[in-house]
Design an enzyme around this catalytic site. Structure first.
Site, mmCIF file in Angstrom:
data_model
loop_
_atom_site.group_PDB
_atom_site.id
_atom_site.type_symbol
_atom_site.label_atom_id
_atom_site.label_comp_id
_atom_site.label_asym_id
_atom_site.label_seq_id
_atom_site.Cartn_x
_atom_site.Cartn_y
_atom_site.Cartn_z
ATOM 1 N N HIS A 270 36.485 39.153 32.952
ATOM 2 C CA HIS A 270 35.565 39.590 31.888
ATOM 3 C C HIS A 270 36.391 40.198 30.766
ATOM 4 O O HIS A 270 37.437 40.814 31.003
ATOM 5 C CB HIS A 270 34.575 40.632 32.428
ATOM 6 C CG HIS A 270 33.374 40.783 31.569
ATOM 7 N ND1 HIS A 270 33.347 41.602 30.480
ATOM 8 C CD2 HIS A 270 32.158 40.194 31.626
ATOM 9 C CE1 HIS A 270 32.166 41.529 29.900
ATOM 10 N NE2 HIS A 270 31.426 40.670 30.568
ATOM 11 N N ASP A 327 27.951 36.140 36.551
ATOM 12 C CA ASP A 327 27.689 34.706 36.768
ATOM 13 C C ASP A 327 28.137 34.201 38.124
ATOM 14 O O ASP A 327 27.873 33.041 38.463
ATOM 15 C CB ASP A 327 28.402 33.896 35.670
ATOM 16 C CG ASP A 327 27.825 34.208 34.303
ATOM 17 O OD1 ASP A 327 28.576 34.719 33.457
ATOM 18 O OD2 ASP A 327 26.628 33.990 34.116
HETATM 19 C C1 SDX Z 1 29.790 36.440 30.323
HETATM 20 O O1 SDX Z 1 31.174 39.561 26.807
HETATM 21 C C2 SDX Z 1 30.206 39.671 27.623
HETATM 22 O O2 SDX Z 1 29.632 40.736 27.793
HETATM 23 C C3 SDX Z 1 29.789 38.379 28.294
HETATM 24 C C4 SDX Z 1 28.734 38.515 29.378
HETATM 25 C C5 SDX Z 1 27.411 38.906 28.827
HETATM 26 O O3 SDX Z 1 26.593 39.420 29.611
HETATM 27 O O4 SDX Z 1 27.144 38.589 27.637
HETATM 28 O O5 SDX Z 1 29.147 39.459 30.359
HETATM 29 C C6 SDX Z 1 28.526 37.173 30.078
HETATM 30 O O6 SDX Z 1 30.174 35.655 29.497
HETATM 31 C C7 SDX Z 1 30.584 36.758 31.566
HETATM 32 C C8 SDX Z 1 31.921 35.937 31.627
HETATM 33 C C9 SDX Z 1 31.542 34.557 32.133
HETATM 34 N N1 SDX Z 1 32.709 33.636 32.054
HETATM 35 C C10 SDX Z 1 33.339 33.253 33.165
HETATM 36 O O7 SDX Z 1 33.099 33.654 34.299
HETATM 37 C C11 SDX Z 1 34.391 32.183 32.893
HETATM 38 C C12 SDX Z 1 35.641 32.519 33.693
HETATM 39 N N2 SDX Z 1 36.236 33.714 33.126
HETATM 40 C C13 SDX Z 1 37.293 33.544 32.162
HETATM 41 O O8 SDX Z 1 37.160 32.411 31.358
HETATM 42 C C14 SDX Z 1 37.678 34.834 31.489
HETATM 43 O O9 SDX Z 1 37.738 35.807 32.445
HETATM 44 C C15 SDX Z 1 36.895 35.344 30.320
HETATM 45 C C16 SDX Z 1 36.698 34.293 29.279
HETATM 46 C C17 SDX Z 1 35.571 35.863 30.750
HETATM 47 C C18 SDX Z 1 37.743 36.445 29.744
HETATM 48 O O10 SDX Z 1 38.974 35.837 29.405
HETATM 49 P P1 SDX Z 1 40.144 36.710 28.849
HETATM 50 O O11 SDX Z 1 39.658 37.485 27.682
HETATM 51 O O12 SDX Z 1 41.368 35.879 28.697
HETATM 52 O O13 SDX Z 1 40.323 37.716 30.057
HETATM 53 P P2 SDX Z 1 41.508 38.676 30.192
HETATM 54 O O14 SDX Z 1 42.130 39.040 28.864
HETATM 55 O O15 SDX Z 1 41.025 39.795 31.057
HETATM 56 O O16 SDX Z 1 42.600 37.810 31.029
HETATM 57 C C19 SDX Z 1 43.707 38.489 31.574
HETATM 58 C C20 SDX Z 1 44.510 37.432 32.292
HETATM 59 C C21 SDX Z 1 44.878 36.249 31.428
HETATM 60 O O17 SDX Z 1 46.105 35.770 31.934
HETATM 61 P P3 SDX Z 1 47.469 36.217 31.157
HETATM 62 O O18 SDX Z 1 47.313 35.748 29.705
HETATM 63 O O19 SDX Z 1 47.533 37.737 31.273
HETATM 64 O O20 SDX Z 1 48.572 35.509 31.913
HETATM 65 O O21 SDX Z 1 43.741 36.914 33.387
HETATM 66 C C22 SDX Z 1 43.602 35.514 33.225
HETATM 67 C C23 SDX Z 1 43.813 35.213 31.762
HETATM 68 O O22 SDX Z 1 44.344 33.891 31.618
HETATM 69 N N3 SDX Z 1 42.224 35.187 33.639
HETATM 70 C C24 SDX Z 1 41.904 34.375 34.636
HETATM 71 C C25 SDX Z 1 40.508 34.379 34.681
HETATM 72 N N4 SDX Z 1 40.031 35.176 33.729
HETATM 73 C C26 SDX Z 1 41.094 35.679 33.077
HETATM 74 N N5 SDX Z 1 42.667 33.634 35.491
HETATM 75 C C27 SDX Z 1 41.981 32.899 36.402
HETATM 76 N N6 SDX Z 1 40.635 32.866 36.505
HETATM 77 C C28 SDX Z 1 39.870 33.586 35.649
HETATM 78 N N7 SDX Z 1 38.543 33.543 35.752
#
Ligand code: SDX
Length: 393
Positions: A270, A327
């Site tokens: 998130h 989700d």
């Molecule tokens: C919603 O914003 C909100 O409030 C949204 C929401 C709402 O109610 O409106 O809460 C609803 O959208 C929830 C999120 C739903 N999406 C997913 O579940 C999709 C899977 N999640 C990812 O795509 C991701 O976690 C995001 C898009 C949600 C966040 O991505 P970020 O901003 O890149 O997350 P981060 O900065 O915390 O990531 C840190 C690291 C990164 O790696 P590095 O660059 O440090 O090497 O963690 C990695 C990311 O690549 N990472 C993941 C991951 N999520 C982040 N690696 C593997 N699997 C994942 N799911």
């Protein structure tokens, strides 16, 4: 210093607005609507009461709620010409495609709620949207199945009415299952608002230009559709089905950790929560309750629980503070309820409409509100001399 909180200058520099609707502490896993913890609202309130709270800032007394409820009931039906509007879409359109289109088309029907400078127009627009979204959503589903539309039944609850419009058919009597009704109401509460997420920020930005409320909500629906946002519940179920069994989990965990692999664990991570998403905790319990009450043994729940256990023990996810979000379990609950996965994000949009509208109204009520205008860091060329194409080759 705003209200109860003193923000550090670094955070203040990133803040896009002031709001008193929803508070999130991502490090502590706290989510509150107008000061009430989401777990208490999900456990003790119902969606329409939460709508009143988000829109008005306080919980209603009985008279206030009854008046609010009566006004919502007044707007559940659609203009018959709008019902015809669906016929312009292909039957196999994704229901989110029809929903985006039909909600935008509300701008061409309800001229008494387009003038955003008029407080009455804003009020009617809010009610129209909250009232009609279940009808619009259910019709998007019915249209994709070829079944006849089912009109709203105002004798039912908000969640019960939606379930009936989704599943009733003219040739049989439909009785709302209280287990499904309660689970749907809880799912609506859990998705009602979430501060300045991508789709809410989209609605605020669109609204800041003075666009009419129906156009702004259509923009929010479009933004929510993406798999990184509201589309994650549908993507998460597809991922669990692709994993198929617990013995394949390590393969997908490895892929999620592989920087060269675009695969991510859907329903995990998130932008704000670096702790458990409190909604996921409620959703997990709802998932178990629904499957137990309906006596369903879904192997995907076993896969989800084992995936969560392994990921929460894996240093990659622990170090990056990646936890299940709202989700992760919602797809399993909705599937158990007989909701097709193409409707998962439609239900998210239906629930989030009150959050979008609350933020839209809050922004317009703020004195001196200006059009949003994000700035950029320019990284391109400057000061080039134009040459005509004949000189360039
Ligand atoms: C919603 O914003 C909100 O409030 C949204 C929401 C709402 O109610 O409106 O809460 C609803 O959208 C929830 C999120 C739903 N999406 C997913 O579940 C999709 C899977 N999640 C990812 O795509 C991701 O976690 C995001 C898009 C949600 C966040 O991505 P970020 O901003 O890149 O997350 P981060 O900065 O915390 O990531 C840190 C690291 C990164 O790696 P590095 O660059 O440090 O090497 O963690 C990695 C990311 O690549 N990472 C993941 C991951 N999520 C982040 N690696 C593997 N699997 C994942 N799911």
């Amino acid at each position: 210093q705003t209200g109860y909180f003193t923000y550090d200058p670094g955070f203040l520099a990133t803040a896009s607005c002031e709001s008193s609707i929803t508070f999130i502490d991502g490090d502590k896993g706290i989510l509150e609507h107008r000061g009430y913890p989401i777990s208490q609202l999900a456990d003790k309130s119902d969606y329409l009461e939460v709508c009143y709270l988000l829109l008005n800032g306080t919980l209603p007394d009985k008279k206030q709620f009854d008046e609010f409820h009566l006004t919502v009931l007044r707007h559940t039906m659609l203009h018959e010409q709008l019902v015809q509007f669906y016929k312009g879409f292909r039957r196999d359109s994704h229901p989110m495609a029809t929903l985006v289109g039909v909600v935008g088309a509300l701008s061409s029907f309800y001229h008494d709620s387009l003038d955003i400078t008029n407080e009455e127009h804003r009020e009617i627009a809010a009610f129209r949207l909250i009232s009609k979204m279940p009808t619009l959503a259910a019709m998007s589903f019915k249209y994709s199945t070829g079944q006849p539309f089912v009109y709203p039944d105002n004798s039912l609850s908000y969640a019960g009415n939606f379930l009936k419009m989704m599943f009733a058919v003219p040739c049989e009597e439909y009785v709302v299952n209280p287990v499904l009704e309660s689970a749907m109401d809880k799912i609506l509460i859990l998705h009602a608002d979430h501060e300045q997420n991508a789709s809410t920020s989209t609605v605020r930005l669109a609204g800041s230009s003075g666009a009419n409320p129906f156009a702004c909500i259509a923009a929010g629906i479009a933004s929510l559709w993406g798999p990184a946002h509201g589309g994650a519940n549908e993507a998460c179920l597809e991922m669990l089905e692709e994993i198929g069994s617990v013995d394949r989990i390590p393969e997908f965990i490895a892929r999620a950790k592989d920087k060269d692999d675009p695969f991510r664990l859907m329903g995990f991570g998130h932008r704000v929560y670096k702790n458990h998403d409190p909604r996921a905790t409620v959703m997990r319990k709802t998932c178990h309750d629904v499957l137990d009450d309906l006596n369903i043994d879904d192997p995907l729940l076993d896969v989800a629980m084992e995936l969560e256990r392994i990921a929460l023990e894996d240093p990659y996810f622990v170090d990056k503070k990646l936890y299940p979000n709202v989700d992760f379990y919602s797809g399993i609950v909705l599937r158990a309820m007989g909701i097709p996965r193409t409707m998962f994000t439609v239900i998210f949009a239906t629930a989030r409409t009150v959050g979008w509208i609350s933020h839209w109204k809050e922004m317009l009520d703020q004195p001196g509100q200006k059009i949003g205008r994000p700035r950029q860091l320019y990284t391109g060329e400057v000061g080039l001399e134009f040459e005509h194409v004949v000189e360039r080759c």
